[in-house]
Design a protein around this motif. Structure first.
Motif, PDB file in Angstrom:
ATOM      1  N   VAL A  28      31.169  34.257  40.522  1.00 54.88           N
ATOM      2  CA  VAL A  28      31.508  35.665  40.641  1.00 54.88           C
ATOM      3  C   VAL A  28      30.314  36.416  41.186  1.00 54.88           C
ATOM      4  N   LYS A  29      30.621  37.398  41.990  1.00 53.32           N
ATOM      5  CA  LYS A  29      29.544  38.230  42.539  1.00 53.32           C
ATOM      6  C   LYS A  29      28.802  38.911  41.409  1.00 53.32           C
ATOM      7  N   GLY A  30      27.509  38.872  41.471  1.00 44.65           N
ATOM      8  CA  GLY A  30      26.718  39.560  40.452  1.00 44.65           C
ATOM      9  C   GLY A  30      26.601  38.764  39.186  1.00 44.65           C
ATOM     10  N   GLY A  31      27.180  37.569  39.184  1.00 43.04           N
ATOM     11  CA  GLY A  31      27.108  36.773  37.967  1.00 43.04           C
ATOM     12  C   GLY A  31      26.863  35.331  38.321  1.00 43.04           C
ATOM     13  N   LYS A  32      27.582  34.475  37.643  1.00 44.99           N
ATOM     14  CA  LYS A  32      27.401  33.050  37.851  1.00 44.99           C
ATOM     15  C   LYS A  32      27.649  32.676  39.317  1.00 44.99           C
ATOM     16  N   SER A  33      26.740  31.902  39.893  1.00 46.20           N
ATOM     17  CA  SER A  33      26.841  31.451  41.286  1.00 46.20           C
ATOM     18  C   SER A  33      27.221  32.595  42.210  1.00 46.20           C
ATOM     19  N   GLY A  65      37.725  34.822  41.270  1.00 52.18           N
ATOM     20  CA  GLY A  65      36.470  34.308  40.740  1.00 52.18           C
ATOM     21  C   GLY A  65      36.408  34.461  39.234  1.00 52.18           C
ATOM     22  N   ASP A  66      35.764  33.556  38.592  1.00 51.72           N
ATOM     23  CA  ASP A  66      35.660  33.674  37.145  1.00 51.72           C
ATOM     24  C   ASP A  66      34.218  33.825  36.681  1.00 51.72           C
ATOM     25  N   GLY A  67      33.457  32.782  36.824  1.00 53.55           N
ATOM     26  CA  GLY A  67      32.058  32.909  36.427  1.00 53.55           C
ATOM     27  C   GLY A  67      31.822  32.776  34.951  1.00 53.55           C
TER      28      GLY A  67
END
Ligand SMILES: Nc1ncnc2c1ncn2[C@@H]1O[C@H](COP(=O)(O)OP(=O)(O)OP(=O)(O)O)[C@@H](O)[C@H]1O
Ligand SMILES: Nc1ncnc2c1ncn2[C@@H]1O[C@H](COP(=O)(O)OP(=O)(O)OP(=O)(O)O)[C@@H](O)[C@H]1O
Ligand SMILES: [Mg+2]
Ligand SMILES: [Mg+2]
Lengths: 448, 366, 302, 273, 366
Positions: A28-33, A65-67
């Motif tokens: 996810v944008k701004g988070g995981k990967s 996306g999840d993240g």
């Protein structure tokens, strides 16, 4: 097969002019990967849409996306897939391929796309090494296209090594070399000589950055010929090594038990408090990276050394190797229940084209699935070139079978036991019991 | 047994309310003393300050000549009965009665003995094993008394001990309490807002208002010659008539369109006063009367049992008068009211203090 | 009803205060019951069903789970990790709910009862804050508190390097959960204490009873019912509390793996949904038993 | 008495301070880390900066997720309060056989059926209902889970409303609806407010339900977002996380303060014995 | 305006308590009717059954000749004031008063008008914007009355409306209530456990016990000739003396070691009876007396204001007698008690029913 897309026509909607695809990813944008998610959303999807427009097809690709933690992502994806819904394409960890295939959540690409030639003739396969292709395969069939991969090495702190009188171009040839380097480092106050992940708190990191690299150094693999590793001499050798490290003050047993122990180990390495650390190239790229890393080391390029992981002793490694490593990575699969199997396959090819793979790096160096890309982008980074050239040829992958997570947990437990003070034998016996339960019988376990 | 001396006592609550406000009071040894006043006048606060449950802000409290102003409640030698009795619902009657002894770690055998003796004195035998919930209100009240007595205080403090009983029981308990106090001879301070109770029970009464003493005296004094309009209004089972009037030279006061005789010794003629007269001391006649009187028309009559309270409209003012049963005139009937001079009280209009205060007792004995 | 005098015409006015009548009352209850039925009872029943299969989310058993009868249950009874989890849950409930929250909550309610409003409000605010902050946030607060290097606890105690969550995981969780949940007990006991007639406390004071004597002889008998209800509620909540996972993930080496955490690990890490459902059901049974004991005590004492 | 009194006062304040510190000290992190240039998982005097806040505000989903959280939790809180009010009123005023057993049973269930296993049936049902990827669906599921305890607690509040209010309205001819609207609801308002805060707080922190039921990132609430504030290796993003934690805590605290100042935050939670 | 007819009414609670147990009663149009009885006798239940808040288990209730037994409370045309007033705490006085009109969707303007008119009648002007919490007890009671009046019911039901007021306020409110009812002329049923209140206010009184009627009559009848010992014991502000006695042939009864004259018309000689005599009707003499009398010794005296209640020990039995103030003998003094025959009531010992019941009114008018 009697369920899933078996009855469906793989050419359904092949000529649709209006296509909608969903792409699922645990990022996810701004988070995981974040970088991965940003690439897919801002580059890959628009470019694909534009390309399709050129062909007169109006495609919309939605990014889902999840993240989150991998396990929760897996649960969510499984729930979706078991209800015959979910994204049309999705990224999964290489080791899930087997269990997803067993559950009919995914099908061999040839089956989903319907046309074996269409799949097998994709020129991308030629650029993806066999060993990397294994990441998306199960029982010899391709279920997805692998993404990038990685490799594990021994990092060491050159500053501490200098203090301890060890060479800056250190390359151990056996486990004993590691131990003796550790003993030299132990003389420096406030330094933990060796960090090899152990225990249950670090989860899969213990398996990947600990047991498995050691295990392949004894010549064994966790699953061979369909049988899981039991209480074998090789296992006991690995556990003995753990015992040696953590009972003689070479490692910090407390750190292995902390929930955030792995993060802590990064921070300590960056703070010049750990001498030798077994980690993947992610550590180099994202942890001690001087600008964006989570535990920045401004002098990474000069202070951090890396060496191949030695087998227990020269030649004792798997396939008789002197040096060993483990790798992991993910794959992108197509949902067998997608409305647009043909278009999904096109997206998959587009995504794994040399051009896109290169773009996905956004100028950064990273080991991709494609050799052609690797040879181009890794030039600037000696460490990653080292992995691509020296490590990937000798590396091993985990078996993508449904039972694997439990075997992995049992391995972690065994190291936890040893680090916690249990004898090697007792830990190994308890391990074997757990493996028998997980594998579903004594006959599915190797033992000697 | 012991007397209580209170000097300049004030109790101020954290919110700034001066609930007791500079009080001097002496309760004699063995006396049955009532604190009387309207709700919120500070009776409970005074009692609690004597008990030590509230801290005195100013002044001193002495019990048996010992200054206890700063002494813990448990060490003052006082016993207290609360309005709701505060019996412990989970303890039997016997355990309740002897709880003060248990706290002092008196042996169980002694406690049992005290319980049965005290229960005997208060006719509670046979109830010792019950829980308070299984007792009637009157029995509960007696258990609370028994507990207070068993604690062997030198002084007994009672906070409205009768107000939770129903009307009938209250009358019985009243007589019982009076007899018990007389028998034990224990100094007792008794709080009530019911003037009838105070009159019936007390040796002396202190009437309070807003934390201050308004009158101190025997029931007779307080009833017959209230020291001010506040007390006048408060005492008596029918409200005293308090009417604006004017002193006339001839030993009468003009009031409500008529006139009444009065002892006007100390009052100049033409002085504006408040005239106080109890309904019980007014005489109602339907025929003609001679001498000073008030004339008016009957409005309503309320039955009081052997008497009726008749409201008479005299020149726009409602005046209450009691008549014997069966003699009430019909509403609307014209009547005349007369009274003996000794029963007509005069108060200043400004401060409401009693004017014709010469010779209390002579005045009270008509 | 005597037919001689009762007129036949009309329905009797409803017996309840609001004239609701049973019909409309059921209508009022219906929406709630519908949601509860759908999202609570139905999943519960399904969970019980899953508990007798070998269902998993992935692998072969995901496609065709088979009935395994009670084998999940027999497995649980022989599962050392489950025993460990049960034991830890018991410790957790005993330490943080029955002792920690209860005693601290009561102490607060008792001490604050007559404190000045400013003091009272301040202390209450902090206590309640601990209760209402989202658990994800709270988990970070406590990780930071216990942290081995920069942790507040080590700074306060002057014991740098002590890994509290590793060396004393259960003790840490007990302290954490006491912190987290005390507000509820405090509020409950505050209102319970208001039900103790002040005159009874003062009676005790008049006869010179000490603080402890007053508590034992006057206060506790009054709030015994509340103590039991409170203990029941917080025990249940604590037994099912998942927040230990956020602090220790059950580690180190299962040393803080309470039953809910174990269930989570079995279901997610191991993927064995059938087995985890069976354990969930066992937990439900255990809770039920505990509640029955409480209710029995409650009835006997009142 | 005086010395003893002073000692007791001192003891009282020492105890109060100790307890307050116990509750306050763990919160130091959220007060310092958001403004620290090098935030860690420990507490130290911050190296003051507002950079983290800017980073958080720039985060693509942070602010949006707060809006989603509000949407979901306000819906949940309102639904829980409304349904629980109706149900607890009926249960309080009308004798329904087996009422108490029912309440206890539901309470027990609700505390158990929160685990991961129960998510399978819930997911399947929501899927069949077409409520996947719907914030409303998430609110429904949470409502179902919170209702039993809400009814349990609220019933005590309603029990405390004097029955003579309703009877008096009834004698004047008010209908059930009028009685509810004009009398019961206004009088039970503190209880309703308390329950609303409680439901809000409980749904605010729920991660699993929205995570599993929502597909689009831009519909995910803050509780889910917080889990994603990590890097590829699972390490926490310590620049955004503390600030977001702080932001994420503000609504519940504000709501609590609001209710507390207006009604006093009170609990009769199951205190009837 | 309307009368109330109750026939064979019984109200049984779900727990099986027959709180009202086969009652017949007629309340006339415009009457001020009191229900009197000890706590738990079923007064409230009867009132609530009339209002429709409890369902009648047997029998019928008719209001204004219409059978309302099965009618919703809101449709019976009754107004009720509850013991706790049940004022809505969140509504202003004005909103409270006009709530019954709001329910009927009367326009706001009309409501305002009614509010100010009714408030005027009950001297509540100036309080209309306050909340009930900001009013004194007496004001709250008047708001509750105003609300009941504003609802324009045909019948007004009052459940102990005065019991929450303090003693002084209660007396004032009593007079106010009586006057209001007279002015409005509305049929009013009034529940109380205070006999003084019932006597003072009611046109007729129904004395209840255990859900049954024990006596029905005017205050005078009920006070002077209680139909049975239950009523005798219950009515009167000092407890009636009820003593075991024996009818002698000569128009006297022997009681407590002495004898009293009595109307023994319908009683055989030697019959064992209970002799009832009010303290107010006994005369105390310290000297010698002729004729039938009781002799004893003074135990205690309680001040009642203009009178004192003296307890006399006659042959081991305590007998109460009132004497005018200032004339109480000292405790221990020997005294004699006499009474007029017309005031000496005889009850059977078995059932407690009045024996000398011939000529009620003649008996009552001595
Ligand atoms: N704990 C308290 N805090 C503040 N003010 C109080 C407190 N207790 C009583 N007061 C105030 O002190 C005054 C006197 O109260 P107190 O209870 O002594 O009156 P009282 O004469 O006993 O009245 P009542 O007859 O109603 O019992 C009142 O104005 C009351 O409001
Ligand atoms: N809701 C109820 N359920 C069961 N029994 C009741 C109920 N209400 C009253 N009772 C019982 O019915 C009887 C009559 O009660 P009621 O309230 O009518 O008495 P009351 O004369 O008004 O007494 P009080 O003067 O104490 O108000 C009592 O025995 C009481 O216990
Ligand atoms: Mg008082
Ligand atoms: Mg009643």
């Amino acid at each position: 097969s009697d369920s899933g897309s078996g009855d469906q026509d793989a050419n359904r909607n092949a000529d649709a002019k209006k296509v909608e695809l969903t792409f699922g990813s645990n990022s996810v944008k701004g988070g995981k990967s974040s970088a991965g998610a940003t690439f897919i959303q801002d580059v890959l999807i628009p470019k694909f849409v534009a390309e399709q427009k050129g062909k007169g097809v109006d495609v919309t690709v939605k990014f889902q996306g999840d993240g989150s933690d991998d396990e929760v992502y897996k649960q969510k994806l499984s729930l979706d897939l078991s209800n015959k819904s979910g994204p049309d394409l999705f990224q999964i960890d290489g080791i899930w391929v087997g269990e997803f295939a067993q559950a009919n959540y995914i099908k061999p690409l040839t089956e989903t796309v319907g046309d074996a030639a269409k799949v097998d003739d994709w020129d991308g396969w030629k650029q993806i090494p066999e060993s990397v292709q294994a990441l998306g395969s199960y029982n010899g069939q391709r279920y997805g296209v692998p993404g990038g991969t990685d490799g594990r090495v021994l990092y060491f702190n050159k500053k501490l090594f200098q203090q301890a009188g060890l060479p800056a171009d250190w390359q151990p040839k056996s486990w004993d070399d590691i131990i003796s380097a550790g003993q030299a480092l132990k003389k420096i106050a406030g330094v933990t000589p060796i960090q090899i992940n152990a225990g249950t708190a670090m989860g899969e990191a213990t398996t990947m950055q600990g047991i498995l690299p050691l295990l392949v150094g004894t010549g064994a693999t966790v699953n061979s010929d369909g049988k899981w590793l039991g209480n074998t001499a090789q296992l006991r050798e690995v556990l003995d090594f753990y015992h040696q490290v953590y009972s003689t003050g070479l490692g910090d047993p407390v750190l292995q038990r902390e929930a955030k122990g792995r993060d802590k180990s990064f921070a300590e390495f960056a703070a010049n408090k750990i001498g030798i650390l077994l980690e993947g190239d992610y550590f180099w790229r994202s942890v001690v990276e001087p600008k964006e890393g989570v535990a920045k080391m401004a002098d990474r390029d000069t202070a951090v050394g890396y060496a191949l992981i030695p087998a227990r002793q020269p030649g004792a490694g798997v396939k008789g190797q002197d040096f060993v490593s483990m790798s992991g990575g993910g794959a992108t699969a197509i949902n067998p229940n997608t409305k647009f199997p043909q278009q999904a396959w096109e997206f998959l090819q587009f995504m794994n084209s040399a051009e896109m793979v290169k773009e996905s790096l956004d100028g950064a160096a990273k080991i991709t699935q494609r050799s052609d890309v690797n040879s181009e982008v890794l030039k600037s980074d000696p460490m990653l070139s080292f992995v691509a050239e020296k490590v990937l040829p000798i590396t091993q992958y985990r078996p993508g079978r449904a039972e694997y997570p439990k075997i992995s947990a049992a391995l972690q437990q065994a190291t936890a036991d040893v680090v916690g003070g249990k004898s090697t034998d007792a830990a190994a016996q308890a391990y074997e019991k757990a493996v028998e339960a997980a594998a579903g019988g004594k006959d599915k376990v190797t033992s000697n | 047994m012991a007397g209580i001396d209170i000097e300049g006592l004030a109790t101020v609550y954290p919110n700034g309310v001066r609930a007791v406000d500079g009080l001097d009071l002496h309760v004699a040894d063995g006396e049955f003393f009532a604190l009387l006043g309207p709700s919120g006048c500070g009776k409970t606060t005074l009692l609690r300050t004597i008990a030590g449950l509230e801290a005195a802000s100013e002044g001193t409290v002495r019990i048996d000549a010992t200054d206890v102003t700063r002494t813990e409640p448990g060490k003052r030698g006082v016993a207290m009965v609360f309005q709701d009795y505060a019996l412990f619902p989970h303890m039997s009657v016997s355990e309740n009665i002897t709880y003060p002894l248990k706290v002092r770690r008196v042996a169980a055998a002694t406690r049992l003995e005290v319980a049965s003796r005290t229960a005997g004195e208060l006719s509670l035998d046979g109830l010792l094993e019950r829980k308070p919930g299984q007792l009637s209100g009157g029995q509960q009240q007696r258990v609370a008394l028994a507990r207070a007595i068993a604690s062997e205080g030198k002084v007994l403090l009672l906070d409205e001990p009768l107000s939770n009983l129903d009307a009938r029981l209250r009358l019985e308990a009243r007589t019982f309490l009076k007899k018990l106090q007389r028998d034990l001879g224990i100094t007792t301070v008794f709080v009530t807002h019911d003037q009838a109770e105070a009159l019936a029970l007390a040796d002396r009464i202190a009437v309070m208002d807003s934390g201050k003493l308004r009158q101190l005296g025997s029931p007779r004094e307080v009833f017959a010659r209230p020291a001010n309009t506040f007390v006048a209004n408060f005492i008596g089972s029918t409200p005293m008539n308090l009417l604006p009037g004017k002193v006339l030279g001839d030993g009468t006061v003009s009031v409500a369109g008529g006139s009444l005789p009065a002892t006007t010794v100390s009052t100049p003629a033409d002085a504006e006063v408040t005239v106080g007269i109890r309904p019980e001391y007014l005489t109602l006649s339907t025929g003609d009367v001679s001498g000073p009187s008030l004339r008016g028309e009957v409005v309503v009559a309320e039955n009081l049992g052997t008497q009726s309270l008749v409201s008479v409209d005299c020149d726009g003012t409602l005046i209450g008068v009691t008549v014997p049963e069966e003699t009430e005139p019909a509403p609307g009937a014209p009547v005349a009211l007369t009274a003996p001079a000794s029963r007509v009280l005069l108060y200043t209009q400004e401060t409401g203090e009693l004017l014709n205060s010469a010779d209390h007792t002579a005045g009270a004995r008509s | 009803m005597t037919s001689a005098t009762a007129p036949a015409r009309g329905r009797a006015p409803a017996r309840d205060v609001a004239g609701l009548g049973v019909g409309r009352a059921l209508g009022f209850v219906a929406p709630a019951m519908l949601l509860i039925g759908a999202f609570l009872i139905f999943p519960a029943l399904w969970t019980i069903y899953i508990g007798i299969t070998n269902y998993r989310l992935t692998g072969v058993e995901a496609v065709s789970p088979s009935m395994v009868g009670l084998s999940n249950y027999t497995k649980a009874l022989n599962d050392a990790l489950f025993h460990n989890a049960l034991w830890l849950t018991l410790l957790f409930v005993l330490g943080s709910a029955i002792i920690g929250q209860n005693i601290l909550g009561f102490t607060l309610a008792w001490v604050l009862r007559r404190a000045r409003p400013v003091v009272r409000r301040t202390v209450e605010a902090f206590t309640l804050l601990a209760w209402i902050l989202p658990s994800t946030v709270v988990a970070y607060l406590w990780v930071a508190f216990y942290d081995r290097d920069g942790g507040t606890l080590n700074s306060i105690l002057g014991t740098p390097g002590t890994a509290w969550l590793i060396d004393y995981p259960m003790a840490c969780l007990v302290v954490f959960n006491t912190w987290r949940g005390t507000a509820f007990s405090m509020m409950l006991y505050s209102s319970a204490l208001q039900a103790v007639p002040p005159s009874q406390l003062e009676s005790a004071r008049m006869v010179g009873a000490s603080g402890w004597q007053t508590l034992r002889d006057v206060v506790f008998p009054h709030i015994r019912g509340h103590v039991l209800t409170n203990t029941l509620l917080i025990s249940l909540w604590t037994a099912n509390d998942f927040s230990p996972f956020l602090l220790t993930k059950g580690g180190p080496n299962h040393e803080s793996e309470t039953v809910p955490v174990y269930i989570y690990n079995v279901a997610l890490q191991g993927g064995e949904l059938g087995y985890s459902s069976a354990i969930s059901f066992l937990l439900l049974i255990a809770n039920l038993l505990v509640s029955l004991v409480y209710l029995r005590l409650l009835r006997r004492r009142s | 008495m005086r010395p003893g009194y002073v000692v007791r006062r001192i003891g009282f304040y020492v105890l109060i301070c100790a307890i307050t510190l116990f509750f306050a000290v763990p919160m130091l992190w959220i007060a310092s880390a958001p403004f620290d240039a090098s935030p860690g998982l420990g507490v130290h005097w911050p190296d003051w900066t507002l950079e983290n806040i800017r980073k958080t505000l720039d985060h693509p989903y942070a602010m949006h997720s707060m809006v989603n959280s509000l949407l979901i939790c306000v819906t949940t809180a309102v639904a829980v309060t409304a349904f629980a009010a109706l149900a607890s009123y009926a249960l309080s005023r009308v004798r329904i056989p087996g009422r108490d057993a029912l309440l206890y049973g539901l309470l027990l269930l609700s505390s158990v059926v929160t685990g991961t296993a129960a998510m399978v049936p819930i997911f399947v049902m929501m899927f069949q209902l077409g409520l996947i990827d719907s914030r409303f669906g998430v609110a429904l599921v949470m409502t179902g889970g919170l209702l039993p305890a809400a009814i349990f607690i609220l019933k005590d509040f309603v029990d405390a409303v004097p029955k003579s209010y309703e009877e008096s309205a009834r004698v004047f001819g008010a209908s059930t609806g009028q009685i509810l609207r004009d009398v019961v609801l206004p009088v039970a308002r503190p209880g309703l407010a308390t329950i609303m805060v409680w439901a809000f707080v409980n749904s605010w922190g729920n991660f699993l339900v929205p995570f599993l039921l929502i597909r689009s990132i831009d519909k995910q609430p803050g509780a889910v977002l917080m889990q994603t504030l990590t890097d590829e290796g699972g390490s926490v993003n310590l620049q955004v996380l503390p600030v977001f934690s702080l932001l994420f805590s503000i609504p519940v605290v504000v709501l609590y303060l609001l209710v507390n100042s207006r009604y006093g935050f009170r609990f009769h939670g199951g205190i009837k014995s």
